[in-house]
Design a protein around this motif. Structure first.
Motif, PDB file in Angstrom:
ATOM      1  N   ASN A   1       0.812  -1.221   0.000  1.00 59.15           N
ATOM      2  CA  ASN A   1       0.000   0.000   0.000  1.00 59.15           C
ATOM      3  C   ASN A   1       0.847   1.274   0.000  1.00 59.15           C
ATOM      4  N   ALA A   2       2.175   1.134   0.017  1.00 52.32           N
ATOM      5  CA  ALA A   2       3.058   2.304   0.015  1.00 52.32           C
ATOM      6  C   ALA A   2       3.113   2.913  -1.383  1.00 52.32           C
ATOM      7  N   VAL A   3       3.161   4.233  -1.434  1.00 46.38           N
ATOM      8  CA  VAL A   3       3.242   4.942  -2.712  1.00 46.38           C
ATOM      9  C   VAL A   3       4.712   5.215  -3.024  1.00 46.38           C
ATOM     10  N   VAL A   4       5.112   4.853  -4.224  1.00 49.53           N
ATOM     11  CA  VAL A   4       6.475   5.090  -4.695  1.00 49.53           C
ATOM     12  C   VAL A   4       6.426   6.255  -5.684  1.00 49.53           C
ATOM     13  N   ASP A   5       7.221   7.276  -5.416  1.00 48.12           N
ATOM     14  CA  ASP A   5       7.322   8.428  -6.313  1.00 48.12           C
ATOM     15  C   ASP A   5       8.586   8.229  -7.154  1.00 48.12           C
ATOM     16  N   PHE A   6       8.428   8.063  -8.464  1.00 44.22           N
ATOM     17  CA  PHE A   6       9.567   7.814  -9.340  1.00 44.22           C
ATOM     18  C   PHE A   6      10.525   8.991  -9.411  1.00 44.22           C
ATOM     19  N   ARG A   7      10.087  10.134  -8.919  1.00 46.33           N
ATOM     20  CA  ARG A   7      10.938  11.328  -8.931  1.00 46.33           C
ATOM     21  C   ARG A   7      11.776  11.450  -7.665  1.00 46.33           C
ATOM     22  N   THR A   8      11.603  10.556  -6.708  1.00 47.49           N
ATOM     23  CA  THR A   8      12.394  10.591  -5.485  1.00 47.49           C
ATOM     24  C   THR A   8      13.869  10.380  -5.833  1.00 47.49           C
ATOM     25  N   PRO A   9      14.757  11.223  -5.335  1.00 47.65           N
ATOM     26  CA  PRO A   9      16.179  11.071  -5.659  1.00 47.65           C
ATOM     27  C   PRO A   9      16.707   9.680  -5.299  1.00 47.65           C
ATOM     28  N   GLY A  10      17.410   9.070  -6.255  1.00 47.72           N
ATOM     29  CA  GLY A  10      18.070   7.793  -6.001  1.00 47.72           C
ATOM     30  C   GLY A  10      17.297   6.546  -6.355  1.00 47.72           C
ATOM     31  N   VAL A  11      15.989   6.645  -6.658  1.00 45.97           N
ATOM     32  CA  VAL A  11      15.210   5.455  -7.011  1.00 45.97           C
ATOM     33  C   VAL A  11      15.679   4.967  -8.373  1.00 45.97           C
ATOM     34  N   GLU A  12      16.328   3.799  -8.408  1.00 47.85           N
ATOM     35  CA  GLU A  12      16.919   3.306  -9.649  1.00 47.85           C
ATOM     36  C   GLU A  12      16.027   2.313 -10.380  1.00 47.85           C
ATOM     37  N   LYS A  13      15.608   1.265  -9.662  1.00 46.78           N
ATOM     38  CA  LYS A  13      14.845   0.175 -10.281  1.00 46.78           C
ATOM     39  C   LYS A  13      14.162  -0.622  -9.183  1.00 46.78           C
ATOM     40  N   PHE A  14      13.453  -1.693  -9.599  1.00 50.51           N
ATOM     41  CA  PHE A  14      12.697  -2.506  -8.652  1.00 50.51           C
ATOM     42  C   PHE A  14      13.030  -3.977  -8.843  1.00 50.51           C
ATOM     43  N   LYS A  15      12.990  -4.720  -7.761  1.00 50.81           N
ATOM     44  CA  LYS A  15      13.218  -6.161  -7.784  1.00 50.81           C
ATOM     45  C   LYS A  15      12.034  -6.840  -7.091  1.00 50.81           C
ATOM     46  N   THR A  16      11.618  -7.976  -7.629  1.00 44.43           N
ATOM     47  CA  THR A  16      10.536  -8.739  -7.001  1.00 44.43           C
ATOM     48  C   THR A  16      11.079 -10.093  -6.563  1.00 44.43           C
ATOM     49  N   MET A  17      10.462 -10.626  -5.537  1.00 42.83           N
ATOM     50  CA  MET A  17      10.810 -11.959  -5.048  1.00 42.83           C
ATOM     51  C   MET A  17       9.548 -12.649  -4.569  1.00 42.83           C
ATOM     52  N   LEU A  18       9.453 -13.936  -4.869  1.00 46.26           N
ATOM     53  CA  LEU A  18       8.364 -14.736  -4.342  1.00 46.26           C
ATOM     54  C   LEU A  18       8.562 -14.854  -2.849  1.00 46.26           C
ATOM     55  N   LYS A  19       7.490 -14.664  -2.072  1.00 43.55           N
ATOM     56  CA  LYS A  19       7.599 -14.798  -0.611  1.00 43.55           C
ATOM     57  C   LYS A  19       7.941 -16.217  -0.232  1.00 43.55           C
ATOM     58  N   THR A  20       8.654 -16.349   0.859  1.00 44.37           N
ATOM     59  CA  THR A  20       9.001 -17.663   1.396  1.00 44.37           C
ATOM     60  C   THR A  20       8.465 -17.750   2.820  1.00 44.37           C
TER      61      THR A  20
END
Length: 108
Positions: free
Chosen positions: A83-102
């Motif tokens: 539910n967190a909002v990610v602002d792509f303009r935030t300094p330093g945000v490069e990319k995203f990684k996903t992982m299946l939960k364990t």
């Protein structure tokens, strides 16, 4: 590069690649669209902000509850809640990684 003004901010009329802007240490501007990287593929989105859930859904990670999303900020992974909002303009945000939960993530 064409630009317009919206609510006092300059909006450039192009697709901004946030990974390139961060690498070149430039501020990400308000733009018509943003090119973001989730795992290996790139996606173009027409909004400057998305929730963690929306990013997972964009990447085809369904149901999103089965996945953990991390944003890479200045090379460091930071967990993003659904539910967190990610602002792509935030300094330093490069990319995203996903992982299946364990089981260690507390659900599966």
């Amino acid at each position: 590069m064409e630009a317009t003004e919206h609510d006092g901010e300059i909006v450039i009329d192009e697709v901004v690649d946030i990974e390139v802007y961060v690498r070149e240490q430039k501020t990400v501007p308000l733009a018509r669209a943003y090119r973001i990287r989730i795992d290996k593929p790139y996606y173009v989105v027409e909004v400057p902000k998305m929730t963690g859930r929306q990013i997972l859904e964009l990447a085809g990670k369904n149901p999103p509850e089965d996945y953990v999303l991390r944003q890479i900020i200045h090379g460091q992974p930071v967990k993003v809640e659904h539910n967190a909002v990610v602002d792509f303009r935030t300094p330093g945000v490069e990319k995203f990684k996903t992982m299946l939960k364990t089981a260690q993530d507390g659900t599966l």
